[in-house]
Design a protein around this motif. Structure first.
Motif, PDB file in Angstrom:
ATOM      1  N   ASP A  57       0.858  -1.186   0.000  1.00 45.59           N
ATOM      2  CA  ASP A  57       0.000   0.000   0.000  1.00 45.59           C
ATOM      3  C   ASP A  57       0.894   1.236   0.000  1.00 45.59           C
ATOM      4  O   ASP A  57       2.133   1.119   0.000  1.00 45.59           O
ATOM      5  N   ALA A  58       0.294   2.410  -0.004  1.00 43.66           N
ATOM      6  CA  ALA A  58       1.071   3.654  -0.097  1.00 43.66           C
ATOM      7  C   ALA A  58       2.056   3.832   1.067  1.00 43.66           C
ATOM      8  O   ALA A  58       3.230   4.146   0.835  1.00 43.66           O
ATOM      9  N   THR A  80       1.488  -9.489  -3.084  1.00 44.34           N
ATOM     10  CA  THR A  80       0.431  -8.841  -3.849  1.00 44.34           C
ATOM     11  C   THR A  80      -0.638  -8.356  -2.870  1.00 44.34           C
ATOM     12  O   THR A  80      -0.701  -8.805  -1.720  1.00 44.34           O
ATOM     13  N   LYS A  81      -1.491  -7.460  -3.342  1.00 48.94           N
ATOM     14  CA  LYS A  81      -2.585  -6.971  -2.495  1.00 48.94           C
ATOM     15  C   LYS A  81      -3.505  -8.120  -2.096  1.00 48.94           C
ATOM     16  O   LYS A  81      -3.980  -8.173  -0.961  1.00 48.94           O
ATOM     17  N   ASP A  82      -3.757  -9.043  -3.019  1.00 55.01           N
ATOM     18  CA  ASP A  82      -4.615 -10.186  -2.698  1.00 55.01           C
ATOM     19  C   ASP A  82      -3.993 -11.063  -1.622  1.00 55.01           C
ATOM     20  O   ASP A  82      -4.699 -11.548  -0.734  1.00 55.01           O
ATOM     21  N   GLU A  83      -2.688 -11.286  -1.695  1.00 56.86           N
ATOM     22  CA  GLU A  83      -2.008 -12.116  -0.694  1.00 56.86           C
ATOM     23  C   GLU A  83      -2.009 -11.457   0.684  1.00 56.86           C
ATOM     24  O   GLU A  83      -1.962 -12.145   1.694  1.00 56.86           O
ATOM     25  N   ALA A  84      -2.045 -10.134   0.707  1.00 60.53           N
ATOM     26  CA  ALA A  84      -1.943  -9.392   1.969  1.00 60.53           C
ATOM     27  C   ALA A  84      -3.289  -8.878   2.475  1.00 60.53           C
ATOM     28  O   ALA A  84      -3.337  -8.149   3.462  1.00 60.53           O
ATOM     29  N   ARG A  85      -4.365  -9.262   1.832  1.00 63.78           N
ATOM     30  CA  ARG A  85      -5.693  -8.758   2.213  1.00 63.78           C
ATOM     31  C   ARG A  85      -6.248  -9.552   3.385  1.00 63.78           C
ATOM     32  O   ARG A  85      -6.252 -10.774   3.392  1.00 63.78           O
TER      33      ARG A  85
END
Length: 183
Positions: A57-58, A80-85
């Motif tokens: 993320d930012a 990835t964002k999906d892996e870290a969601r």
């Protein structure tokens, strides 16, 4: 045991990393990294090496940039964002053990670089629809996943291609995979 020290944002990230692998961490305490933390990261780089693993993320990218400017030879691991969601947001602390191990197996840094000059040019990103294209953000996100360099805006994506010495062959193979997926 992973030889390098892994730079993470906080205690929950340390818990997740230690659950997944046998490693030591340095916590930045968030995006307001203090001088004392940067000095510890420099020492860790000199003695053992450093891998930066921050949230996709930012604020995570801000930390990665600050550490990279201070310790330019550090390595990088990306989720990835999906892996870290997770239920309460995006972060390393929400990633599965397998996702963390995969990110650490795909570490990018100067040791992985070849002696060949950087091959990717700005026009390659343009031709691939990674910039100035209706779907460029999504295409860059997926290309970053395939190449193991994470998501970034167009300018940062280009810099990462150069920094990690992505070859034309790697770039082309990733682009072919992206197009086969219909993105």
């Amino acid at each position: 045991m992973i030889r390098e020290m892994i730079v993470v944002e906080g205690k929950d990230d340390t818990t997740a990393v230690k659950r997944a692998v046998n490693a030591d961490t340095i916590e930045t305490g968030g995006s307001a990294i203090g001088e004392d933390v940067l000095v510890r990261i420099e020492l860790a780089q000199a003695r053992r090496g450093v891998i930066v693993l921050t949230d996709p993320d930012a604020p995570g990218e801000r930390i990665r940039k600050i550490v990279s400017e201070r310790v330019p030879d550090c390595k990088h691991a990306f989720l990835t964002k999906d892996e870290a969601r997770g239920r309460r947001g995006i972060g390393v602390e929400h990633a599965s053990d397998e996702a963390i191990r995969r990110a650490l197996e795909r570490v990018r840094g100067p040791e992985a670089a070849t002696d060949e000059p950087a091959e990717i040019e700005w026009n390659d990103l343009l031709a691939a629809g990674l910039i100035v294209h209706a779907s460029s953000a999504g295409r860059r996100e997926r290309m970053g996943e395939i190449l193991g360099i994470g998501y970034a805006n167009g300018k940062q994506f280009y810099k990462r291609c150069l920094m990690f010495r992505i070859t034309k062959a790697e770039f082309q193979a990733a682009l072919e995979q992206l197009e086969q997926e219909g993105r």
